[in-house]
Design a protein around this motif. Structure first.
Motif, short mmCIF file in Angstrom:
data_model
loop_
_atom_site.label_atom_id
_atom_site.label_comp_id
_atom_site.label_asym_id
_atom_site.label_seq_id
_atom_site.Cartn_x
_atom_site.Cartn_y
_atom_site.Cartn_z
N GLN A 433 0.85 -1.20 0.00
CA GLN A 433 0.00 0.00 0.00
C GLN A 433 0.88 1.24 0.00
N GLN A 435 2.53 5.14 0.03
CA GLN A 435 2.57 6.16 1.07
C GLN A 435 1.48 7.21 0.86
N GLU A 437 -1.44 6.80 -0.42
CA GLU A 437 -2.72 6.24 0.00
C GLU A 437 -2.85 6.24 1.51
N ARG A 440 -3.67 9.69 2.54
CA ARG A 440 -5.06 9.98 2.16
C ARG A 440 -6.05 9.35 3.15
N GLN A 441 -5.76 8.13 3.56
CA GLN A 441 -6.65 7.45 4.51
C GLN A 441 -6.68 8.19 5.85
N ASP A 465 -14.70 5.59 2.89
CA ASP A 465 -14.63 6.09 1.52
C ASP A 465 -16.02 6.22 0.92
#
Length: 721
Positions: A433, A435, A437, A440-441, A465
């Protein structure tokens, strides 16, 4: 360059040996002086502690003739005699003995006599001293329950220093007892509550007695108890601060050191002189070069205001921490932090105050995080933390510490500001996954935390989301609805005590083409969050203006948000709408919240004044649920108070709600204001409110929100009680 390096090394060796010997001698002397000073300070603190305890006993002993006295039992308990209490308790203790605070409590611990600052006062003034003395009263009553212990003690007193009105006061609670044959009416005897301010004069007398220097009293936080000065803790305030007697202790070791200082200084000077001359040129050049290089590198990777990592360094550290997951399985967490209502600090106090607040936040984050964590200021009031080598539990712990550490009041140069924050947390254990993303999470989780009430943290979950997409979709649809003038307005009746309709409240309604009716509890907060509340309010007011032309003698209430009221062009927009529709301002009652008043800015005050001059009337909505004070009601031209439905819902069964409603009605009458009760749903609620003197009522019992076309018919029907 090589030769210079060799010369520097030789000189450094010689100078180092000389300096080492001098430092060793100086260190030994310093240790000896500090040890002597410490012992002297401990001795003075022990002496003062014993003196304070002795002083407390003296104060209690002076009270014995007044609390071990048959006549006191007869006059204060058997049959209370106000004149006797004034002459023998108030005048004696408050006059001859100099007590500033004197109260007598009955067997139920309720005040029956009061004497303050040399004159008798009402017993209601005891409320200021009730909380500080409550533990002392409880301790006395506990002793009183054991007759053997009372007999052993004979005089039963309990004393401690309390912070009352910002002033340290030695409060003493004493049990009134007979000295011969008198008896109390019941199992409990009266209590005598006395207080002596620990004033500067008292401190000076105490300092003279023990030969103390620079003696004074300070009120400090627990973390400020560590000090070089000698001190004795006198008491503890209700907010946890300590009441401390401090003075400058004698320092025999320091005096010894001063006498040896000239010889030590001469030796140091001789050794340093040669080193200084030799190093002067080379040291300056090297220092400038190194500092320039270090400063340039630091500025390129750090925020200049806080010294924290900037976005560039944050990205580099995040990439590095993410790469470690491939070599060492574990968890990596990212926390996004946003300060709640930071814009209000900037707008109210200026950017200098905002910068002070940002620096204070950075300082607290440094104290909270580990050395291995990376703290970054992303910009504005946004911060982020990289927490490597952790787990979900560790990330939650850090998030909670951040929320708690960034909560409460902050002292700024212009005053105090309230600080709180929201935190979004994302945790990853899979190096696949990316960085971006992960960041963003964490940002999505932050958005959910702020949406959920602020002052909290929230972990990212996959369904967020979908929720975010739904919210973005609703925001897009709301904008479209405003563009198409698709919002409608319903009107809920307001009636008087006879059931006759005297007004209506305009309420926004949104019928979504796909989702059906959207609750105002959903789209109004959404409009506030995305900056559409002004457009929603303008649409409702315009529709209400047109509809008001259809009715005669009906008051039309329209809600105005704090955001609208803070808009500099709000009043001008209202005037333009009136001109466009032909409506009259004196028909409308604008309902504002306590939040709008709490801003108490010149802009808000002037906006309310202008609205009032135009003919609008003003109502304070949901009164009693916030923090509006009498000063705000006097400062602003309010015409009506609306009792919040949270109080009405529990009337008449809840005595506390009845008392609050009665107080609001009484306050409104004293200020010449009307009152409207919201959320009236039962006849018992209506009857109780009518008896309290409430003027207007609103709720499902009297009428549900309805279209404008239905108002005329509903108005013709008087609600039958």
């Amino acid at each position: 360059m090589d030769r210079r390096n060799i010369e520097l090394k030789i000189f450094g060796l010689i100078a180092g040996m000389a300096a080492g010997m001098i430092l060793l001698a100086g260190f030994a002397l310093t240790v000896a002086t500090r040890h002597a000073d410490t012992r002297e300070r401990q001795y003075e603190q022990t002496l003062v502690g014993n003196g304070l305890r002795q002083r407390g006993k003296e104060v209690q002993t002076a009270l014995n003739p007044y609390v071990i006295w048959d006549e006191a039992i007869i006059k204060l308990d058997n049959q209370f005699d106000q004149a006797w209490a004034s002459q023998n308790i108030g005048a004696s203790l408050g006059g001859a003995l100099g007590y500033k605070v004197v109260y007598v409590l009955d067997a139920a611990d309720q005040p029956i006599y009061g004497h303050l600052n040399g004159r008798d006062v009402g017993v209601d003034t005891y409320s200021r001293y009730a909380a500080p003395t409550a533990p002392l009263v409880a301790a006395i009553r506990k002793i009183e329950d054991d007759p053997k212990k009372v007999a052993e003690l004979r005089a039963v007193h309990r004393s401690r220093v309390e912070l009352i009105g910002g002033e340290p006061v030695l409060m003493t609670v004493s049990l009134v007892r007979p000295d011969l044959n008198a008896k109390t009416r019941g199992p409990r005897a009266p209590l005598l509550v006395t207080g002596i301010p620990v004033a500067n004069s008292v401190v000076k007398a105490f300092a003279d007695r023990f030969l103390l220097h620079q003696t004074h009293i300070e009120i400090v936080k627990p973390e400020q108890l560590r000090t070089k000065d000698a001190q004795a803790v006198l008491g503890k305030a209700a907010d946890g601060r300590r009441i401390v007697l401090r003075w400058t202790p004698r320092k025999p070791g320091e005096e010894l050191l001063k006498s040896a200082t000239p010889m030590l200084a001469a030796a140091v000077f001789a050794a340093a002189l040669g080193s200084f001359l030799l190093f002067r040129i080379t040291r300056r050049a090297a220092k400038k070069l190194l500092l320039s290089e270090a400063e340039a590198k630091h500025l390129s990777l750090h925020d200049p205001l806080t010294g924290l990592a900037n976005r560039t360094l944050f990205t580099d550290r995040l990439v590095h921490a993410h790469a470690l997951l491939r070599r060492k399985p574990g968890h990596l967490s990212v926390l996004c932090i946003d300060l709640d209502r930071f814009k209000e600090v900037n707008d109210s106090y200026g950017h200098d105050a905002g910068d002070q607040l940002i620096r204070e936040v950075a300082r607290r984050l440094k104290a909270i995080c580990r050395d291995t964590d990376t703290i970054c200021r992303l910009g504005g009031d946004e911060f982020a933390i990289i927490q490597p080598d952790t787990n979900p539990s560790g990330a939650a712990t850090l998030a909670q510490r951040v929320v708690e550490g960034l909560s409460g009041e902050v002292d700024l140069s212009i005053g105090r500001a309230q600080l709180s924050c929201s935190v979004g947390v994302a945790v990853v254990s899979d190096a696949e996954q990316g960085q971006a993303e992960l960041l963003r999470q964490a940002d999505v989780a932050l958005y959910r935390a702020k949406e959920g009430g602020r002052g909290r943290y929230c972990f990212f979950e996959p369904e967020m989301d979908a929720a975010l997409r739904l919210r973005k979709g609703l925001e897009r649809d709301l904008r479209a609805a405003l563009d198409k003038d698709a919002l409608t307005v319903a009107y809920q009746p307001l009636t008087d005590a006879r059931g006759a309709m005297v007004g209506v409240e305009a309420l926004a309604r949104w019928s979504h083409p796909e989702r059906g009716e959207i609750s105002p509890a959903i789209f109004i907060p959404l409009a506030e969050a995305c900056g559409l509340i002004g457009a929603v309010g303008a649409a409702v007011f315009r529709r209400a203006c047109y509809d008001s032309l259809r009715w005669s003698g009906l008051e039309v209430s329209v809600n105005v948000s704090a955001i609208q009221l803070s808009n500099a062009g709000f009043v001008d927009e209202m005037v333009a709408t009136l001109a466009e529709t032909g409506a009259r301002a004196d028909v409308f009652m604008l309902e504002i919240t306590e939040t709008a008043l709490l801003k108490d800015s010149d802009g808000v005050h002037e906006a309310l004044r202008r609205l009032k001059r135009l003919g609008f009337r003003l109502a304070l909505d949901d009164f009693g649920t916030g923090y509006a004070s009498l000063a705000y009601l006097r400062r602003h031209p309010i015409d009506k108070l609306k009792i919040d439905r949270s109080f009405v819902s529990s009337i008449p069964g809840n005595s506390e709600s009845m008392a609050v409603a009665s107080a609001i009605v009484s306050l409104a009458k004293s200020l010449g204001l009307k009152t409207t009760a919201e959320g009236v749903e039962t006849e018992s609620q209506l009857n109780a409110l009518i008896k309290l003197g409430c003027a207007e009522f609103q709720g499902f019992l009297l009428g549900r929100p309805m279209p404008a076309d239905a108002i005329a018919g509903a108005r013709a029907r008087v609600w039958a009680r």
